[in-house]
Scaffold this active site. Structure first.
Site, PDB file in Angstrom:
ATOM      1  N   SER A  38      82.509 -31.192  94.711  1.00 34.17           N
ATOM      2  CA  SER A  38      83.236 -30.460  93.679  1.00 34.17           C
ATOM      3  C   SER A  38      84.669 -30.997  93.568  1.00 34.17           C
ATOM      4  O   SER A  38      84.873 -32.213  93.463  1.00 34.17           O
ATOM      5  CB  SER A  38      83.194 -28.967  94.029  1.00 34.17           C
ATOM      6  OG  SER A  38      83.550 -28.164  92.944  1.00 34.17           O
ATOM      7  N   ASP A  47      72.662 -28.235  88.828  1.00 37.02           N
ATOM      8  CA  ASP A  47      74.112 -27.998  88.802  1.00 37.02           C
ATOM      9  C   ASP A  47      74.607 -28.172  87.372  1.00 37.02           C
ATOM     10  O   ASP A  47      74.747 -29.278  86.876  1.00 37.02           O
ATOM     11  CB  ASP A  47      74.806 -28.982  89.745  1.00 37.02           C
ATOM     12  CG  ASP A  47      76.309 -28.752  89.853  1.00 37.02           C
ATOM     13  OD1 ASP A  47      76.860 -27.955  89.080  1.00 37.02           O
ATOM     14  OD2 ASP A  47      76.926 -29.383  90.728  1.00 37.02           O
ATOM     15  N   HIS A  95      75.354 -25.527  91.502  1.00 35.83           N
ATOM     16  CA  HIS A  95      76.481 -26.211  92.147  1.00 35.83           C
ATOM     17  C   HIS A  95      76.540 -25.899  93.640  1.00 35.83           C
ATOM     18  O   HIS A  95      76.992 -26.726  94.437  1.00 35.83           O
ATOM     19  CB  HIS A  95      77.769 -25.773  91.444  1.00 35.83           C
ATOM     20  CG  HIS A  95      78.982 -26.534  91.859  1.00 35.83           C
ATOM     21  ND1 HIS A  95      79.054 -27.910  91.832  1.00 35.83           N
ATOM     22  CD2 HIS A  95      80.194 -26.119  92.322  1.00 35.83           C
ATOM     23  CE1 HIS A  95      80.254 -28.294  92.255  1.00 35.83           C
ATOM     24  NE2 HIS A  95      80.952 -27.227  92.561  1.00 35.83           N
TER      25      HIS A  95
END
Lengths: 403, 403
Positions: free
Chosen positions: B178, B346, B379
């Site tokens: 991320s 995601d 995610h």
């Protein structure tokens, strides 16, 4: 009537005025309470046939109202119709056009040369129909949080009582998108002998858990705003505009697809080719858009109505409420022909939900057709993709008439 | 050390303590300001080799901290580690485990028998590194909104200054998911001669506009909370917990996939088989989950840090910042071998972003590999799918060592 109003475009129903009707009896609610009095705001387009057999009820979505078509006789205040309807329609901004004007009118999908089209503001609404901002006769003050918690079935029960008061006992069709589609489904299940056909667009038999979550977040944003004051903000000079703005922002992003946002805004900056290093001001165009949408929404919509309608649409669950958990059993009573339209990029009310309805109706041997339109604008498609929905709906309604 | 601490599982780095280092020089920032003093909170696992050539820098995501692995020497207060990391990891709740404990340790993906793994709390953080809740030496009060607006490049500049203070001038790898992956990319672009390889997981070269929007909504929720007080809430006895809670709820839903929510909660009700007709209380389990996550997050995280880090990750745009709009040109300086891992479900950091990076690096003839792991958790996968990432990372790092 268009000759007297030069701004009325061909195919428009012309200038219209929202009217009001007070129901004669209390409305029994799913929660066990009764509601009385109940006023219903409504508009009609076209002419009721002598046999009263050409009525189409159009149902609006979360943030819509009774003004579905034509030009409002009383123009909205500047800015107040911006971002109207459950979702945005750029072309109609601030013009006083109905939220589904592209679909309702002479020669349109819901053809007012043939049908008498009726649209009511929903029970719980804030645009003329009784809702939490209405006066509670027991206290002389607005209901606020004392307004009963309502369901889609309660909305439909209210619509039915309203139509009976107009002398209408049978519907050629019930049509709507999103929450409006839920109402159409509820009509077909609860009053199977009174509905000839339903048009269910971008809707579902039960919102998926992610949709439940988005709605919960929107409600939390409102209720956590101290200005909400437990729902008793009327007359205090304060309203939960900050929280409502956040709720609306969440709504807007869920109504659009990631692809649509990419096309509409990309990562374009708001003011220059470079960032300005600010936390509090919008840097990206999409950030500015969100603020703008939030700002215009709070001017025209009541926060408690948002809470109540959002709650009602998350409750809606045909299988649970009518089928003991089975969608097929829930749909067993349906006698209406069913048209389902879904949009490929709609991730809030995804095509899979319509497919489940189609499958269940087909298994029951009931007439149903599903069209999944490949379009990029997400849930907003039901308001934007009028040209592609029109021939589908026209043919479906014509076949209904031929039955 | 595991024999002395019975609760330490095999493969654990054991009990660890966050340490702090004050940087000797001011940090120059992209916005034009300098920051001094700067303290960095950090943890290390494994042993630095005599040649100092076995260092892996692990970079955390939005809501992480320096405690990436092992068991915190000072256990967290009950509840405060719930929902820690950028995303949730059920198994580690309240146990004081590092946010990437499954990935860092003897024999794990980042093998502490071989590597000296370093993790720092980011610049702007609230877990020991200088951020908006730190004291501004000019006023003797917390910075609040006077903290300079920072970028991912500023975070990386701070990490580099910190590593130099430790005597480390070269990294065997920089790894993160991320926002952590953005830092790894920034390292490879800005300091190409100091990074042998990067591991970029569930990340992007530039957040797509929907992600920009979600972050904007989260920041709006915080800034619209009157308790935020323009960012000067420290010491007032009030903090924007309500808005932070909404921000966290938005985050949680974007970190999970619709499918994961379906599997985890479905439309299950919270207390019974039937609804209770309430607006203010959770009816669905997913609604209760959101409230719980919001409540535990605000106990441990600073709202201003959330704003600053959220802003930094929306700014991040390799092509704009380093390539005049061209991703390929931006990546031209890269000398590190690149491992990209993305997850099929995601939608916040979708595989397409990693594919764009892969394509650009490949076009430049640079060593790159991309693995798109088919997994349903959105995610969150980068924290959950440890078992499937481990062999990929181990092989990649082993090949790096063989160069």
């Amino acid at each position: 009537m268009s000759h007297s109003v030069p701004t009325v475009a061909p195919g428009s129903v012309g200038v219209v005025e929202t009217r009001y009707l007070d129901l004669p009896e209390p409305i029994p609610l799913d929660c066990g309470r009764e509601l009385y009095p109940v006023r219903v705001a409504y508009e009609t387009y076209g002419t009721l046939s002598p046999l009263r057999d050409n009525v189409i009820l159009v149902c609006h979505a979360l943030s819509g109202d009774a003004h579905a078509a034509g030009i409002a006789k009383t123009p909205p205040e500047a800015g107040t119709r911006d971002g109207f309807g459950a979702e945005e329609r750029d072309g109609a901004r601030n013009k006083g056009l109905g939220w589904w004007d592209g679909m309702i009118g002479p020669g349109k999908a819901f053809d007012t040369d043939r049908y008498f089209v009726v649209c009511t503001n929903l029970l719980g609404g804030c645009r003329g129909t009784t809702g939490p901002s209405s006066i509670n006769p027991e206290t002389g003050e607005p209901y606020g949080p004392d307004f009963p918690v309502i369901t889609v079935a309660d909305m439909v029960r209210t619509q039915r009582a309203f139509l009976r008061a107009l002398g209408i006992e049978r519907l050629a069709a019930v049509a709507g998108g999103s929450l409006g589609g839920m109402q159409a489904l509820e009509w077909a299940v609860s009053y199977p002998d009174e509905v000839d056909s339903i048009v269910v667009i971008a809707s579902t038999h039960a919102l998926h858990p992610q949709g439940v979550a988005w709605n919960a977040i929107a409600r939390e944003a409102i209720m956590r705003d101290p200005a909400w004051q437990g729902g008793r903000y009327y007359g205090t000079g304060r309203a939960p505009d900050a929280g409502m703005g956040v709720a609306r922002m969440v709504g807007h992003i869920t109504y659009l697809s990631a692809v649509a946002l990419e096309g509409k805004f990309g990562r374009r900056l708001q003011f220059s080719d470079d960032i300005r290093y600010t936390i509090t001001e919008p840097e990206f165009q999409v950030e500015n858009y969100l603020r703008h949408q939030a700002g215009s929404f709070v001017k025209r919509f009541d926060a408690n109505t948002y809470l109540y309608l959002s709650r009602a649409l998350t409750y809606f669950d045909l299988a649970r409420q009518h089928g003991g958990g089975s969608l097929e059993r829930a749909l067993e009573p349906v006698r209406a022909r069913t048209l389902l339209i879904a949009f490929s990029s709609d991730w809030l009310y995804p095509p899979s939900a319509s497919e489940e309805i189609e499958r269940a109706l087909r298994a029951l041997g009931k007439p149903v057709e599903l069209h999944v339109i490949d379009a990029p604008y997400g849930h907003d498609c039901f308001l934007l993709e009028e040209a592609r929905q029109t021939p589908i709906i026209q043919r479906f309604l014509a076949e209904a008439g031929a039955d």
